[in-house]
Design a protein around this motif. Structure first.
Motif, PDB file in Angstrom:
ATOM      1  N   ASN A 199       0.810  -1.214   0.000  1.00  0.00           N
ATOM      2  CA  ASN A 199       0.000   0.000   0.000  1.00  0.00           C
ATOM      3  C   ASN A 199       0.845   1.266   0.000  1.00  0.00           C
ATOM      4  O   ASN A 199       0.472   2.274  -0.612  1.00  0.00           O
ATOM      5  CB  ASN A 199      -0.951  -0.001   1.192  1.00  0.00           C
ATOM      6  CG  ASN A 199      -1.835   1.235   1.222  1.00  0.00           C
ATOM      7  OD1 ASN A 199      -1.532   2.197   1.912  1.00  0.00           O
ATOM      8  ND2 ASN A 199      -2.909   1.216   0.454  1.00  0.00           N
ATOM      9  N   TRP A 200       1.983   1.241   0.679  1.00  0.00           N
ATOM     10  CA  TRP A 200       2.796   2.448   0.736  1.00  0.00           C
ATOM     11  C   TRP A 200       3.233   2.875  -0.659  1.00  0.00           C
ATOM     12  O   TRP A 200       3.336   4.074  -0.945  1.00  0.00           O
ATOM     13  CB  TRP A 200       4.003   2.248   1.653  1.00  0.00           C
ATOM     14  CG  TRP A 200       5.090   1.375   1.117  1.00  0.00           C
ATOM     15  CD1 TRP A 200       5.172   0.025   1.226  1.00  0.00           C
ATOM     16  CD2 TRP A 200       6.250   1.792   0.385  1.00  0.00           C
ATOM     17  NE1 TRP A 200       6.314  -0.447   0.599  1.00  0.00           N
ATOM     18  CE2 TRP A 200       6.999   0.619   0.088  1.00  0.00           C
ATOM     19  CE3 TRP A 200       6.745   3.025  -0.040  1.00  0.00           C
ATOM     20  CZ2 TRP A 200       8.201   0.658  -0.622  1.00  0.00           C
ATOM     21  CZ3 TRP A 200       7.944   3.064  -0.745  1.00  0.00           C
ATOM     22  CH2 TRP A 200       8.657   1.891  -1.029  1.00  0.00           C
ATOM     23  N   GLU A 238       0.507   4.746  -2.310  1.00  0.00           N
ATOM     24  CA  GLU A 238       0.480   6.122  -1.786  1.00  0.00           C
ATOM     25  C   GLU A 238       1.534   6.980  -2.485  1.00  0.00           C
ATOM     26  O   GLU A 238       1.282   8.149  -2.823  1.00  0.00           O
ATOM     27  CB  GLU A 238       0.708   6.116  -0.281  1.00  0.00           C
ATOM     28  CG  GLU A 238      -0.438   5.536   0.528  1.00  0.00           C
ATOM     29  CD  GLU A 238      -0.281   5.780   2.017  1.00  0.00           C
ATOM     30  OE1 GLU A 238       0.129   6.894   2.381  1.00  0.00           O
ATOM     31  OE2 GLU A 238      -0.576   4.866   2.801  1.00  0.00           O
ATOM     32  N   ASN A 290      -4.910  -8.271   2.269  1.00  0.00           N
ATOM     33  CA  ASN A 290      -4.500  -7.011   1.644  1.00  0.00           C
ATOM     34  C   ASN A 290      -5.079  -5.796   2.344  1.00  0.00           C
ATOM     35  O   ASN A 290      -5.527  -4.851   1.697  1.00  0.00           O
ATOM     36  CB  ASN A 290      -4.887  -6.998   0.162  1.00  0.00           C
ATOM     37  CG  ASN A 290      -4.082  -5.996  -0.639  1.00  0.00           C
ATOM     38  OD1 ASN A 290      -2.953  -5.674  -0.278  1.00  0.00           O
ATOM     39  ND2 ASN A 290      -4.666  -5.480  -1.706  1.00  0.00           N
ATOM     40  N   ASP A 348      -4.993  -2.242   4.476  1.00  0.00           N
ATOM     41  CA  ASP A 348      -4.091  -1.090   4.454  1.00  0.00           C
ATOM     42  C   ASP A 348      -3.451  -0.972   5.835  1.00  0.00           C
ATOM     43  O   ASP A 348      -4.030  -0.407   6.751  1.00  0.00           O
ATOM     44  CB  ASP A 348      -4.868   0.181   4.099  1.00  0.00           C
ATOM     45  CG  ASP A 348      -3.946   1.386   3.978  1.00  0.00           C
ATOM     46  OD1 ASP A 348      -2.738   1.244   4.249  1.00  0.00           O
ATOM     47  OD2 ASP A 348      -4.445   2.470   3.619  1.00  0.00           O
ATOM     48  N   ASP A 406       0.888   3.366   6.254  1.00  0.00           N
ATOM     49  CA  ASP A 406       0.541   4.750   5.947  1.00  0.00           C
ATOM     50  C   ASP A 406       1.804   5.596   5.896  1.00  0.00           C
ATOM     51  O   ASP A 406       2.705   5.443   6.736  1.00  0.00           O
ATOM     52  CB  ASP A 406      -0.399   5.338   7.010  1.00  0.00           C
ATOM     53  CG  ASP A 406      -1.854   4.963   6.783  1.00  0.00           C
ATOM     54  OD1 ASP A 406      -2.131   4.222   5.812  1.00  0.00           O
ATOM     55  OD2 ASP A 406      -2.707   5.396   7.575  1.00  0.00           O
ATOM     56  N   GLY A 409      -5.888   6.532   4.373  1.00  0.00           N
ATOM     57  CA  GLY A 409      -4.699   5.795   3.977  1.00  0.00           C
ATOM     58  C   GLY A 409      -4.447   5.717   2.485  1.00  0.00           C
ATOM     59  O   GLY A 409      -3.580   4.959   2.059  1.00  0.00           O
ATOM     60  N   THR A 457      -9.376  -1.591   3.444  1.00  0.00           N
ATOM     61  CA  THR A 457      -8.504  -0.844   2.544  1.00  0.00           C
ATOM     62  C   THR A 457      -9.350  -0.224   1.445  1.00  0.00           C
ATOM     63  O   THR A 457     -10.505  -0.622   1.240  1.00  0.00           O
ATOM     64  CB  THR A 457      -7.433  -1.766   1.922  1.00  0.00           C
ATOM     65  OG1 THR A 457      -6.574  -0.990   1.072  1.00  0.00           O
ATOM     66  CG2 THR A 457      -8.066  -2.868   1.095  1.00  0.00           C
ATOM     67  N   ASP A 475      -7.943  -0.285  -1.566  1.00  0.00           N
ATOM     68  CA  ASP A 475      -7.215  -0.825  -2.714  1.00  0.00           C
ATOM     69  C   ASP A 475      -7.338  -2.336  -2.816  1.00  0.00           C
ATOM     70  O   ASP A 475      -6.346  -3.056  -2.899  1.00  0.00           O
ATOM     71  CB  ASP A 475      -5.729  -0.425  -2.621  1.00  0.00           C
ATOM     72  CG  ASP A 475      -5.527   1.060  -2.849  1.00  0.00           C
ATOM     73  OD1 ASP A 475      -6.098   1.582  -3.808  1.00  0.00           O
ATOM     74  OD2 ASP A 475      -4.795   1.690  -2.058  1.00  0.00           O
TER      75      ASP A 475
END
Length: 819
Positions: free
Chosen positions: A193-194, A197, A343, A345, A348, A488, A538, A540
């Motif tokens: 996830n990062w 972002e 999966n 999140d 962050d 996030g 999440t 995503d």
């Protein structure tokens, strides 16, 4: 020979030289033979070892699975560590060095960016802190495993795996914290996830928030989880290094960074998995069937090593990860379990504002706070050591100093970017949870052990001999509330308390289900929401094509059996392609090959079979159409299109025939999506002609869609890659159950795959001895062994090997006697 030499007029000196060369070749041949004989690549017989409490017997069955029979759990795990080191020594050495940030000691300066990033994250430091908090019983087992690893490496003697000779290295010392560090690396691999972002943050230099959602749409293209205009937020903060520029002129990623990204875990679409359980009311035996196929990067050897551990209170069999003392996926004699990545999140990014008058301080919610600082030194082969400082904030490590993409974007005089990640918490005791799972004698005991799983969060689907099927999301994830803050999806201001985590979701509130009325459970990284918690884990989730197809196939039969489970795992109908078939078959083209290609493709229905021409043509066309729509992002598209497929973005835009993304701004005309599709088709035909020749009958998908299991690090060295990498044609694409993610930014072959089912397993709860497994390489990590590659053709053809605790035949045996 003498007459021949004299006849040719060869002088005595040349004859001496030829004899010397012949002698050298003979010596080299003898050395190779002596090495092959000495290398313990097929270990058997008896060994007397220190560190064992009692004798252990290891029997290898016809599927090459070792059955470890021990009188206590510590000896069983010592023996597992011994086998991991004996069979996979180099793989474990790479695992240890990657997690510790020590690749450059043996590979040189090219891997310094990898080492620096992982040192910055502090993977090994976190593992050591976590180990200190482990219960004594778990520490004892971790130490027994580490002792087994070190003993196994020592027993190899001088004839080490050839990788050590080629890199001038030797096996390092394995510690219990190395096992925890590798578990953290698996968490990093499954949590990207990062990086999403970072991508949204980078796009915000050039696009509005609305346009960013066009490029990276939400899971169901419905309501956004956040209503914040984050692109405007970043522009107002003045966080970017320089004035907004055309992304087309953005400097491309450096070669060193490209290589580093090859090693960076996470951030790739297609790293997920499938699992499903079908209750007895829908099976031919009246007992459940359970299937699992994790989708990870393909490696040679595989990330998995199958084993059976048998000791008092421990009887478990399945897939282990060299480096971790447990069966990760598998069965006992009473139940079976499977994982897919939930999966959530759990990562962050926080924008930290540096005090320009006192750069050792940063802005907190109420006052300036000091960075926590430590020095790291990376020893580099054939170069000077690299010294640098790692800074940490109240959120976590500052990654913008070591991740060049961020370093090149941010005004580093005023801002930094820190990472908050659950897996780094000192409370993380996931390996202790695995040890307890392996000892569970019932579904209730297994669920209790799942409470200790911290990271990565997994969708656990279980089935037992009693006929129960169950689902449990297991792991920790921060509490989030829809439309509060940024949820996030993009980096948040670190000084504003509204973006701070306020705790984790309690285990009892995580999604769970037991014996659902429908009679089946399935997960494929799709959206999971607990009935008592409307807030998604999440923003995503993965594109749901695989899940939707699994559901279709489960519902298509009233009664399932082992054959239907095999067929499902081999299924290659792509629901990521079917929505585009109408547009594909309505293409208007004047290309010289168009008529022939369209005739060959007219019956293509989205099934990505190896012998299909339509599958290859469609893949090339969809690739070119994606480039038509999103290529305007310039170098950013080039960088993102590797990890991301843009398929969901493409489908969303194609719903509007006049989408502005279909228009080419460089032409005077306004192109529709039909125009873009026609242009993409012509480009696809040119591409395929260049790659496969001018006869479309030869454009067979299987010739292009090659599964490559890569060796670390020799896949980076062309002539060594031919020896160490494994290649084989396979069906499927990014969206099929039998997944095979295309490497669309690979200029030499964009249709190859390096991410596919890393293993397949099917469990029959009417008789667990009928369970099956396969993966894409072999049990051995010795490249000269046939066991390095013997499973590959079975895996590619959807075939299996037996997963039996009581095998009918034993091929060889190894006795470990305590001293």
């Amino acid at each position: 020979m003498k007459r021949f030499l004299e006849f040719k007029g060869i002088t005595p000196i040349i004859r001496i030289m030829l004899l010397a060369v012949g002698a050298l070749l003979a010596i080299a041949a003898f050395a190779i033979v002596f090495y092959l004989v000495s290398a313990q690549s097929n270990v058997s017989g008896k060994r007397t070892l220190r560190g064992l409490g009692d004798d252990v017997v290891i029997s290898f069955d016809q599927a090459d699975i070792p059955h470890i029979k021990a009188n206590n759990s510590a000896d069983a795990l010592f023996a597992l560590g011994y086998l991991h080191a004996t069979e996979r020594s180099w793989q474990m050495e790479m695992n240890r060095r990657i997690a510790s940030g020590r690749l450059s000691e043996i590979l040189g300066s090219e891997t310094v960016p990898v080492d620096r990033f992982l040192r910055t994250l502090g993977i090994k430091h976190a593992a050591e802190r976590q180990y200190d908090r482990y219960p004594v019983s778990a520490k004892r087992l971790l130490q027994a495993y580490a002792d087994g690893v070190n003993t196994g490496n020592a027993q190899l003697g001088w004839a080490l795996p050839i990788e050590y000779f080629l890199t001038g290295s030797k096996p390092g010392y394995w510690t219990p914290s190395d096992s925890l560090a590798w578990m953290l690396m698996m968490s990093l691999d499954l949590g990207g996830n990062w990086q999403r972002e970072v991508e949204r943050f980078e796009l915000a230099q050039y696009l509005s928030t609305k346009e960013i959602w066009d490029v990276m749409p939400p899971y169901d293209s419905g309501e956004q989880v956040t209503k914040m205009d984050f692109a405007k937020l970043y522009q107002d903060l003045g966080i970017y290094k320089q004035a907004k520029q055309d992304q087309q002129s953005k400097a491309p990623m450096s070669p060193a960074m490209k290589m580093a990204m090859e090693y960076f875990p996470g951030g790739q679409e297609g790293i997920g998995s499938n699992n499903w359980a079908i209750a007895g009311k829908h099976t031919d035996t009246g007992k459940p069937l359970l299937a699992n196929d994790p989708h990870l990067g393909l490696s040679a050897p595989s990330v998995w090593y199958f084993a059976h551990l048998d000791a008092p209170g421990l009887n478990v069999m399945g897939a282990t990860l060299p480096g971790i003392p447990a069966v990760i996926l598998g069965r006992t004699d009473k139940l079976a379990w499977s994982f897919t990545n939930t999966n959530p999140d759990v990562q962050d990014l926080y924008i930290e504002q540096i005090d320009t008058k006192n750069p050792v301080m940063y802005r907190g919610p109420d006052k300036q706070l000091p960075f926590r600082v430590r020095q790291e030194i990376i020893d580099v082969k054939d170069s000077e050591p690299v010294r640098f400082l790692v800074k940490e904030t109240r959120h976590g490590p500052v990654i913008s100093d070591s991740f060049s993409k961020l370093k090149n974007i941010i005004n580093t005089d005023k801002f930094a970017m820190a990472l908050r990640w659950t897996a780094l918490d000192e409370e993380n005791q996931s390996v202790a949870g695995l040890l307890e799972m392996n000892r569970a004698s019932s579904m209730d005991e297994f669920k209790k052990a799942l409470r200790q799983n911290y990271a990565p969060m997994q969708n656990v689907v279980l089935a037992d001999l009693e006929g129960n099927i169950a689902y449990q999301a297991a792991g920790v994830a921060p509490k989030r509330i829809l439309n509060q803050g940024l949820y996030g999806v993009a980096p948040a201001p670190g000084w504003d308390k509204q973006y701070d985590w306020t705790g984790y979701i309690p285990f009892d509130q995580l999604p769970a289900s037991t014996n659902p009325e429908q009679g089946w459970i399935a997960t494929a990284n799709q959206e999971i929401i607990a009935s008592n918690n409307p807030n998604p884990l999440t923003a995503d989730w993965d594109f749901p094509a695989r899940y939707d197809r699994i559901v279709q196939l489960i519902k298509a039969k009233d009664i399932h059996n082992m054959d239907s489970m095999k067929a499902m795992q081999s299924d290659t109908l792509s629901l990521g392609n079917t929505p585009m078939l109408g547009l594909f078959k309505s293409i208007q083209s004047n290309h010289p090959l168009a008529a022939q290609v369209q005739a060959l493709s007219k019956d293509f229905d989205g099934d990505m079979k190896k012998d299909s021409v339509g599958a290859l043509v469609f893949s090339a066309w969809a690739d070119q159409l994606t480039r038509q729509l999103f290529g305007r992002l310039g170098n950013l598209f080039t960088e993102y299109y590797g990890p991301r497929s843009f398929r969901q973005s493409l489908l969303v835009q194609l719903r509007n025939p006049d989408s502005p993304w279909c228009d080419n701004s460089k032409t005077a005309n306004v192109e529709t999506c039909a125009d873009a599709a026609n242009i993409a088709f012509d480009k696809a035909l040119d591409q395929l002609s260049n790659q496969f020749g001018n006869d479309p009958k030869n454009w067979i998908y299987g010739k292009a869609h090659i599964a490559i299991s890569e060796h670390r690090p020799f896949s980076q060295v062309p002539f060594l890659a031919k020896i160490f990498d494994l290649e084989i044609p396979v069906p499927g694409d990014n969206y099929t159950i039998n997944v095979g993610r295309l490497e669309l930014m690979n200029s030499s072959n964009p249709f190859e795959t390096k991410q596919a089912p890393s293993l397949r397993a099917i469990y029959d709860l009417s008789d667990l001895e009928k369970s099956l497994f396969i993966y894409q390489t072999g049990q051995s990590g010795w490249v000269q062994s046939q066991r390095y590659r013997n499973m590959q053709p079975l895996w590619a053809n959807g075939e299996y090997l037996p997963l039996q605790m009581k095998p009918e035949k034993i091929d060889r045996q190894l006795e470990l006697n305590h001293r």
